[in-house]
Design an enzyme around this catalytic site. Structure first.
Site, PDB file in Angstrom:
ATOM      1  N   ASN A   1       0.829  -1.198   0.000  1.00 30.07           N
ATOM      2  CA  ASN A   1       0.000   0.000   0.000  1.00 30.07           C
ATOM      3  C   ASN A   1       0.864   1.248   0.000  1.00 30.07           C
ATOM      4  O   ASN A   1       2.014   1.228   0.412  1.00 30.07           O
ATOM      5  CB  ASN A   1      -0.915   0.007   1.225  1.00 30.07           C
ATOM      6  N   CYS A   2       0.269   2.330  -0.477  1.00 31.04           N
ATOM      7  CA  CYS A   2       0.898   3.638  -0.526  1.00 31.04           C
ATOM      8  C   CYS A   2       1.503   3.971   0.839  1.00 31.04           C
ATOM      9  O   CYS A   2       0.853   3.723   1.845  1.00 31.04           O
ATOM     10  CB  CYS A   2      -0.178   4.655  -0.903  1.00 31.04           C
ATOM     11  N   PRO A   3       2.707   4.458   0.932  1.00 27.76           N
ATOM     12  CA  PRO A   3       3.612   4.882  -0.146  1.00 27.76           C
ATOM     13  C   PRO A   3       4.683   3.851  -0.495  1.00 27.76           C
ATOM     14  O   PRO A   3       5.653   4.183  -1.160  1.00 27.76           O
ATOM     15  CB  PRO A   3       4.260   6.126   0.457  1.00 27.76           C
TER      16      PRO A   3
END
Length: 83
Positions: free
Chosen positions: A21-23
């Protein structure tokens, strides 16, 4: 500017950031780009929809060239040429 298909882009390194998942996809891509020489191409595969915004902004801010991006069946692929 002519469209370039993914088959026409050779990459010097590949990064599979699927499931992250981001980042994290962007952070891992930055680390991988640091290992490449100027002009080399990194192909990144991610599953996080937020990666589109991240990679576009990163390429613009860092001066790298986003050669192509694809979305297919929940997979996001990016080809980045290091500046």
């Amino acid at each position: 500017m002519p469209s370039v298909s993914s088959a026409e882009i050779s990459c010097d390194a590949e990064l599979d950031a699927s499931g992250l998942n981001c980042p994290l996809p962007l952070l891992k891509a930055k680390l991988e780009l640091n290992r490449l020489a100027s002009g080399q191409v990194l192909k990144v595969t991610a599953t996080d929809a937020g990666s589109q915004r991240d990679f576009r902004a990163f390429a613009q801010l860092a001066g790298h060239q986003l050669l192509r991006e694809e979305v297919e069946d929940g997979l996001y692929r990016y080809w980045l040429r290091k500046k």
